[in-house]
Design a protein around this motif. Structure first.
Motif, PDB file in Angstrom:
ATOM      1  N   PHE A   1      11.839  81.910  22.800  1.00  0.00           N
ATOM      2  CA  PHE A   1      10.940  83.168  22.974  1.00  0.00           C
ATOM      3  C   PHE A   1      10.903  83.509  24.469  1.00  0.00           C
ATOM      4  O   PHE A   1      11.686  82.847  25.327  1.00  0.00           O
ATOM      5  CB  PHE A   1       9.522  82.410  22.837  1.00  0.00           C
ATOM      6  CG  PHE A   1       9.136  81.406  23.640  1.00  0.00           C
ATOM      7  CD1 PHE A   1       8.056  81.449  24.679  1.00  0.00           C
ATOM      8  CD2 PHE A   1       9.320  80.118  23.706  1.00  0.00           C
ATOM      9  CE1 PHE A   1       7.671  80.486  25.429  1.00  0.00           C
ATOM     10  CE2 PHE A   1       9.194  79.010  24.403  1.00  0.00           C
ATOM     11  CZ  PHE A   1       8.318  79.241  25.517  1.00  0.00           C
ATOM     12  N   ALA A   2      10.377  84.391  24.867  1.00  0.00           N
ATOM     13  CA  ALA A   2      10.334  84.909  26.378  1.00  0.00           C
ATOM     14  C   ALA A   2       8.821  84.858  26.836  1.00  0.00           C
ATOM     15  O   ALA A   2       7.796  84.905  26.102  1.00  0.00           O
ATOM     16  CB  ALA A   2      10.758  86.448  26.203  1.00  0.00           C
ATOM     17  N   CYS A   3       8.759  84.914  28.086  1.00  0.00           N
ATOM     18  CA  CYS A   3       7.307  84.778  28.486  1.00  0.00           C
ATOM     19  C   CYS A   3       7.349  85.372  29.892  1.00  0.00           C
ATOM     20  O   CYS A   3       8.210  85.344  30.731  1.00  0.00           O
ATOM     21  CB  CYS A   3       7.003  83.261  28.806  1.00  0.00           C
ATOM     22  SG  CYS A   3       5.349  82.968  29.549  1.00  0.00           S
TER      23      CYS A   3
ATOM     24  N   PHE B   1       9.641  85.714  19.567  1.00  0.00           N
ATOM     25  CA  PHE B   1       8.242  86.255  20.058  1.00  0.00           C
ATOM     26  C   PHE B   1       8.364  86.030  21.544  1.00  0.00           C
ATOM     27  O   PHE B   1       8.989  85.519  22.338  1.00  0.00           O
ATOM     28  CB  PHE B   1       6.966  85.557  19.505  1.00  0.00           C
ATOM     29  CG  PHE B   1       6.835  84.034  19.964  1.00  0.00           C
ATOM     30  CD1 PHE B   1       6.088  83.859  21.069  1.00  0.00           C
ATOM     31  CD2 PHE B   1       7.662  83.193  19.326  1.00  0.00           C
ATOM     32  CE1 PHE B   1       5.712  82.483  21.475  1.00  0.00           C
ATOM     33  CE2 PHE B   1       7.301  81.939  19.760  1.00  0.00           C
ATOM     34  CZ  PHE B   1       6.430  81.560  20.918  1.00  0.00           C
ATOM     35  N   GLY B   2       7.366  86.785  22.153  1.00  0.00           N
ATOM     36  CA  GLY B   2       7.108  86.662  23.542  1.00  0.00           C
ATOM     37  C   GLY B   2       5.446  86.556  24.058  1.00  0.00           C
ATOM     38  O   GLY B   2       4.573  86.534  23.269  1.00  0.00           O
ATOM     39  N   ILE B   3       5.243  86.059  25.124  1.00  0.00           N
ATOM     40  CA  ILE B   3       3.949  85.950  25.590  1.00  0.00           C
ATOM     41  C   ILE B   3       3.977  87.072  26.782  1.00  0.00           C
ATOM     42  O   ILE B   3       4.603  86.744  27.879  1.00  0.00           O
ATOM     43  CB  ILE B   3       3.824  84.581  26.289  1.00  0.00           C
ATOM     44  CG1 ILE B   3       3.992  83.788  25.252  1.00  0.00           C
ATOM     45  CG2 ILE B   3       2.248  84.387  26.718  1.00  0.00           C
ATOM     46  CD1 ILE B   3       4.025  82.043  25.425  1.00  0.00           C
ATOM     47  N   GLY B   4       3.170  87.925  26.677  1.00  0.00           N
ATOM     48  CA  GLY B   4       3.314  88.867  27.570  1.00  0.00           C
ATOM     49  C   GLY B   4       2.115  89.994  27.459  1.00  0.00           C
ATOM     50  O   GLY B   4       1.026  89.300  27.022  1.00  0.00           O
ATOM     51  N   ILE B   5       2.180  91.125  28.058  1.00  0.00           N
ATOM     52  CA  ILE B   5       0.923  91.912  27.980  1.00  0.00           C
ATOM     53  C   ILE B   5       1.373  93.616  27.649  1.00  0.00           C
ATOM     54  O   ILE B   5       2.468  93.702  27.651  1.00  0.00           O
ATOM     55  CB  ILE B   5       0.370  92.208  29.530  1.00  0.00           C
ATOM     56  CG1 ILE B   5       1.354  92.376  30.667  1.00  0.00           C
ATOM     57  CG2 ILE B   5      -0.345  90.921  29.830  1.00  0.00           C
ATOM     58  CD1 ILE B   5       0.928  92.819  31.878  1.00  0.00           C
ATOM     59  N   GLU B   6       0.391  94.020  27.030  1.00  0.00           N
ATOM     60  CA  GLU B   6       0.562  95.551  26.740  1.00  0.00           C
ATOM     61  C   GLU B   6       0.990  96.452  27.593  1.00  0.00           C
ATOM     62  O   GLU B   6       0.106  96.739  28.390  1.00  0.00           O
ATOM     63  CB  GLU B   6      -0.389  95.959  25.663  1.00  0.00           C
ATOM     64  CG  GLU B   6      -0.148  97.224  24.876  1.00  0.00           C
ATOM     65  CD  GLU B   6      -1.122  97.304  23.637  1.00  0.00           C
ATOM     66  OE1 GLU B   6      -1.114  98.760  23.160  1.00  0.00           O
ATOM     67  OE2 GLU B   6      -1.969  96.629  23.684  1.00  0.00           O
ATOM     68  N   MET B   7       2.033  97.167  27.692  1.00  0.00           N
ATOM     69  CA  MET B   7       2.110  98.502  28.912  1.00  0.00           C
ATOM     70  C   MET B   7       1.966  99.503  28.407  1.00  0.00           C
ATOM     71  O   MET B   7       1.060 100.400  29.120  1.00  0.00           O
ATOM     72  CB  MET B   7       3.687  98.265  29.456  1.00  0.00           C
ATOM     73  CG  MET B   7       4.162  96.920  29.887  1.00  0.00           C
ATOM     74  SD  MET B   7       5.644  96.999  30.803  1.00  0.00           S
ATOM     75  CE  MET B   7       5.599  98.253  31.945  1.00  0.00           C
ATOM     76  N   GLU B   8       2.128  99.942  27.209  1.00  0.00           N
ATOM     77  CA  GLU B   8       1.984 101.117  26.632  1.00  0.00           C
ATOM     78  C   GLU B   8       1.315 100.909  25.371  1.00  0.00           C
ATOM     79  O   GLU B   8       1.693 100.032  24.792  1.00  0.00           O
ATOM     80  CB  GLU B   8       3.186 102.179  26.610  1.00  0.00           C
ATOM     81  CG  GLU B   8       3.659 102.291  27.985  1.00  0.00           C
ATOM     82  CD  GLU B   8       2.895 103.230  28.690  1.00  0.00           C
ATOM     83  OE1 GLU B   8       1.937 104.005  28.104  1.00  0.00           O
ATOM     84  OE2 GLU B   8       3.062 103.614  30.130  1.00  0.00           O
TER      85      GLU B   8
END
Length: 235
Positions: free
Chosen positions: A34-36, A82-89
């Motif tokens: 996963f990515a973070c 999966f990733g742990i991130g934020i919505e940019m668009e």
């Protein structure tokens, strides 16, 4: 007719039983990739990973620490589960399952006197030299949009790669740093103070990110559960 109904019910229970067995086996061994984003990788994630590995020592974990835009591209290419991130668009390509809201703060020495004690207006920040993390593309987009709506201009003095560099520059009186609350040093040094940005309030939502229609593996669900438990204990 009743016999057919019973047969369908028995078949469904049998399939559910097989699925539970497969999941129980899968979660005991295998690899989870996963990515973070960096601010979460450096704060919440270590505790969650420790708890997860204590419960599932047979799972090998591969972590990629990536900026928000790179994280989405990595998920798009299916290089991670999966990733742990934020919505940019706004996008129909990804699913964002919110973990928590993370307000954006200003951090500076007493030399930069904010007009309000409990918060600092976005317009007031435009009078100061600003320190930003150059990898925080999502935060930059959020700030630029808020400035454009109000016809404001911000003097970005330094753009740095690492959050600890930004904090060090702020502590040296080089400007006002802008960063998420989760990234604030705890406790703050006596030379620094921090306040949430207001008018407008800037808040990002940290989420579990997957491709739309994609399901988490049993190991992925277990890790995200561990993250949520860590968040509950923290709050």
């Amino acid at each position: 007719m009743k016999l057919l109904t019973f047969a369908r019910r028995a078949l469904g229970e049998w399939e559910n039983g097989l699925r539970e067995i497969r999941e129980a086996v899968d979660i005991q061994r295998g690899t989870l990739t996963f990515a973070c984003i960096p601010t979460i990788a450096a704060t919440i994630l270590p505790r969650a990973l420790r708890a997860f590995q204590a419960n599932y020592p047979g799972i090998s974990i591969r972590l990629r620490e990536l900026a928000a835009a790179d994280l989405l591209e990595c998920i798009r290419r299916r290089e991670v589960d999966f990733g742990i991130g934020i919505e940019m668009e706004r996008s129909t390509e990804f699913r964002f399952d919110g973990l928590f809201d993370d307000p954006i703060y200003a951090i500076a020495t007493e030399a930069f006197r904010f007009r309000r004690r409990a918060s600092v207006n976005l317009a007031d920040l435009c009078a100061y030299p600003v320190l930003l993390n150059s990898r925080s593309a999502a935060l930059r987009i959020m700030i630029d949009r808020a400035l454009a709506v109000r016809d404001l201009h911000m003097d970005i003095k330094f753009e740095v790669v690492h959050t600890h560099t930004l904090i060090a520059l702020a502590a040296a009186g080089m400007g006002v740093g802008i960063l998420p609350k989760i990234a604030l040093p705890t406790p703050l040094t006596k030379d620094l103070r921090a306040a949430p940005i207001a008018n407008p309030a800037l808040i990002r939502t940290v989420s579990i990110v997957t491709l739309n229609g994609q399901s988490l593996s049993p190991a992925g669900r277990a890790l995200t559960d561990a993250i949520r438990k860590c968040l509950k204990r923290q709050t």
